[in-house]
Scaffold this motif. Structure first.
Motif, PDB file in Angstrom:
ATOM      1  N   ALA A 108       0.831  -1.211   0.000  1.00 23.48           N
ATOM      2  CA  ALA A 108       0.000   0.000   0.000  1.00 23.48           C
ATOM      3  C   ALA A 108       0.864   1.260   0.000  1.00 23.48           C
ATOM      4  N   ILE A 109       1.890   1.275   0.824  1.00 22.64           N
ATOM      5  CA  ILE A 109       2.776   2.443   0.885  1.00 22.64           C
ATOM      6  C   ILE A 109       3.536   2.594  -0.431  1.00 22.64           C
ATOM      7  N   SER A 110       4.017   1.497  -0.987  1.00 22.77           N
ATOM      8  CA  SER A 110       4.729   1.553  -2.267  1.00 22.77           C
ATOM      9  C   SER A 110       3.821   2.057  -3.378  1.00 22.77           C
ATOM     10  N   CYS A 146      -5.170   7.368  -3.035  1.00 21.58           N
ATOM     11  CA  CYS A 146      -3.952   6.726  -2.522  1.00 21.58           C
ATOM     12  C   CYS A 146      -3.539   7.338  -1.181  1.00 21.58           C
ATOM     13  N   ALA A 147      -3.710   8.630  -1.038  1.00 23.03           N
ATOM     14  CA  ALA A 147      -3.384   9.290   0.239  1.00 23.03           C
ATOM     15  C   ALA A 147      -4.301   8.774   1.349  1.00 23.03           C
ATOM     16  N   GLU A 148      -5.569   8.567   1.016  1.00 24.58           N
ATOM     17  CA  GLU A 148      -6.509   8.018   1.998  1.00 24.58           C
ATOM     18  C   GLU A 148      -6.108   6.591   2.374  1.00 24.58           C
ATOM     19  N   LEU A 149      -5.752   5.792   1.377  1.00 25.25           N
ATOM     20  CA  LEU A 149      -5.305   4.422   1.630  1.00 25.25           C
ATOM     21  C   LEU A 149      -4.087   4.425   2.543  1.00 25.25           C
ATOM     22  N   ARG A 150      -3.124   5.276   2.235  1.00 29.26           N
ATOM     23  CA  ARG A 150      -1.913   5.371   3.051  1.00 29.26           C
ATOM     24  C   ARG A 150      -2.272   5.756   4.491  1.00 29.26           C
ATOM     25  N   MET A 151      -3.161   6.738   4.651  1.00 35.28           N
ATOM     26  CA  MET A 151      -3.545   7.200   5.979  1.00 35.28           C
ATOM     27  C   MET A 151      -4.149   6.058   6.800  1.00 35.28           C
ATOM     28  N   HIS A 152      -5.076   5.308   6.210  1.00 38.99           N
ATOM     29  CA  HIS A 152      -5.706   4.197   6.934  1.00 38.99           C
ATOM     30  C   HIS A 152      -4.683   3.112   7.274  1.00 38.99           C
ATOM     31  N   CYS A 153      -3.778   2.832   6.358  1.00 35.91           N
ATOM     32  CA  CYS A 153      -2.747   1.819   6.619  1.00 35.91           C
ATOM     33  C   CYS A 153      -1.798   2.269   7.724  1.00 35.91           C
ATOM     34  N   GLU A 154      -1.391   3.518   7.682  1.00 37.63           N
ATOM     35  CA  GLU A 154      -0.488   4.019   8.719  1.00 37.63           C
ATOM     36  C   GLU A 154      -1.182   4.050  10.078  1.00 37.63           C
ATOM     37  N   GLN A 155      -2.473   4.353  10.088  1.00 38.26           N
ATOM     38  CA  GLN A 155      -3.229   4.365  11.337  1.00 38.26           C
ATOM     39  C   GLN A 155      -3.274   2.960  11.930  1.00 38.26           C
ATOM     40  N   LEU A 156      -3.617   1.959  11.131  1.00 37.61           N
ATOM     41  CA  LEU A 156      -3.666   0.592  11.639  1.00 37.61           C
ATOM     42  C   LEU A 156      -2.279   0.133  12.066  1.00 37.61           C
ATOM     43  N   ASN A 157      -1.275   0.461  11.283  1.00 41.37           N
ATOM     44  CA  ASN A 157       0.093   0.063  11.649  1.00 41.37           C
ATOM     45  C   ASN A 157       0.478   0.654  13.004  1.00 41.37           C
ATOM     46  N   SER A 158       0.098   1.891  13.227  1.00 41.33           N
ATOM     47  CA  SER A 158       0.385   2.538  14.504  1.00 41.33           C
ATOM     48  C   SER A 158      -0.368   1.853  15.644  1.00 41.33           C
ATOM     49  N   VAL A 181      -9.357   3.526  -4.746  1.00 45.08           N
ATOM     50  CA  VAL A 181      -8.163   3.589  -5.602  1.00 45.08           C
ATOM     51  C   VAL A 181      -8.450   2.866  -6.910  1.00 45.08           C
ATOM     52  N   ASP A 182      -9.033   1.691  -6.796  1.00 48.17           N
ATOM     53  CA  ASP A 182      -9.388   0.905  -7.983  1.00 48.17           C
ATOM     54  C   ASP A 182     -10.310   1.692  -8.916  1.00 48.17           C
ATOM     55  N   GLN A 183     -11.333   2.314  -8.343  1.00 47.60           N
ATOM     56  CA  GLN A 183     -12.274   3.108  -9.143  1.00 47.60           C
ATOM     57  C   GLN A 183     -11.584   4.312  -9.778  1.00 47.60           C
ATOM     58  N   ALA A 184     -10.654   4.924  -9.046  1.00 41.62           N
ATOM     59  CA  ALA A 184      -9.930   6.077  -9.585  1.00 41.62           C
ATOM     60  C   ALA A 184      -9.017   5.655 -10.737  1.00 41.62           C
ATOM     61  N   VAL A 185      -8.436   4.471 -10.643  1.00 36.85           N
ATOM     62  CA  VAL A 185      -7.606   3.957 -11.743  1.00 36.85           C
ATOM     63  C   VAL A 185      -8.469   3.763 -12.985  1.00 36.85           C
ATOM     64  N   VAL A 186      -9.647   3.183 -12.794  1.00 36.62           N
ATOM     65  CA  VAL A 186     -10.565   2.989 -13.925  1.00 36.62           C
ATOM     66  C   VAL A 186     -10.920   4.337 -14.548  1.00 36.62           C
ATOM     67  N   GLY A 187     -11.209   5.333 -13.709  1.00 36.94           N
ATOM     68  CA  GLY A 187     -11.535   6.672 -14.214  1.00 36.94           C
ATOM     69  C   GLY A 187     -10.386   7.288 -14.988  1.00 36.94           C
ATOM     70  N   PHE A 188      -9.157   7.133 -14.466  1.00 31.49           N
ATOM     71  CA  PHE A 188      -8.002   7.690 -15.160  1.00 31.49           C
ATOM     72  C   PHE A 188      -7.764   6.963 -16.481  1.00 31.49           C
ATOM     73  N   ARG A 189      -7.911   5.647 -16.470  1.00 30.75           N
ATOM     74  CA  ARG A 189      -7.724   4.889 -17.713  1.00 30.75           C
ATOM     75  C   ARG A 189      -8.724   5.309 -18.786  1.00 30.75           C
ATOM     76  N   HIS A 190      -9.890   5.713 -18.348  1.00 36.00           N
ATOM     77  CA  HIS A 190     -10.939   6.100 -19.293  1.00 36.00           C
ATOM     78  C   HIS A 190     -10.638   7.431 -19.979  1.00 36.00           C
ATOM     79  N   SER A 191     -10.059   8.393 -19.230  1.00 39.93           N
ATOM     80  CA  SER A 191      -9.932   9.733 -19.810  1.00 39.93           C
ATOM     81  C   SER A 191      -8.535  10.352 -19.767  1.00 39.93           C
ATOM     82  N   CYS A 192      -7.654   9.839 -18.926  1.00 40.59           N
ATOM     83  CA  CYS A 192      -6.322  10.435 -18.719  1.00 40.59           C
ATOM     84  C   CYS A 192      -6.408  11.902 -18.280  1.00 40.59           C
TER      85      CYS A 192
END
Length: 172
Positions: free
Chosen positions: A24-26, A151-163, A128-139
């Motif tokens: 997730a961080i990568s 991705c920032a939201e994903l990172r935040m939730h992962c860092e919170q759980l890790n903490s 994130v998955d939905q955003a990738v689909v959106g970007f692939r559709h229109s760039c």
């Protein structure tokens, strides 16, 4: 299930968590370093930092410890998170039952909070998955910014759980 088996499964869950956390961080770092604009219109190449718009993207992340592209990281993360959630559910049920019988409210609370955190991470990954689909559709720049925000939201939730799990070093 014996206590030794539960301890072994808990250690395995922590290793699975480290893998999910690292992926997730990568992924978040890789996406963060991509240019917002993609005038060439090759979304997949852009997401993997290999289109002409990205220029020296790969050099922009010198601490990269993986060789997977963003799309490959996303696929691995999706599978590893699904396995972690399934394994956690399988282990959490007996732990919760023991905690309920012994009135260990703290353990029950921790199991429920961790389950909630995993659901937040799964939801963020879906965005994130939905955003990738959106970007692939229109760039579109707006779609790349939405992807970076997801991705920032994903990172935040992962860092919170890790903490909450004691801040275990994800590289351990």
């Amino acid at each position: 299930m014996s206590q030794g088996q539960q301890e072994t499964q808990a250690v395995n869950l922590m290793q699975q968590w480290r893998n999910v956390y690292q992926e997730a961080i990568s992924l978040a770092e890789e996406i963060e370093h991509l240019p917002d604009e993609c005038p060439c219109g090759d979304a997949d190449a852009h997401l993997n930092g290999r289109c002409r718009c990205c220029g020296t993207h790969r050099q922009a992340t010198p601490n990269q410890v993986h060789s997977l592209s963003c799309t490959d990281l996303l696929a691995c993360l999706r599978a590893d998170l699904a396995m972690l959630c399934e394994d956690f559910t399988r282990l959490a049920a007996p732990m919760n039952a023991v905690a309920f019988q012994t009135r260990w409210a703290m353990l029950r609370r921790e199991v429920l909070l961790t389950a909630d955190d995993l659901q937040k991470i799964a939801g963020a990954l879906e965005r994130v998955d939905q955003a990738v689909v959106g970007f692939r559709h229109s760039c579109a720049v707006s779609k790349m910014r939405s992807l970076k925000q997801a991705c920032a939201e994903l990172r935040m939730h992962c860092e919170q759980l890790n903490s909450e799990l004691g801040g275990h070093d994800a590289s351990a």
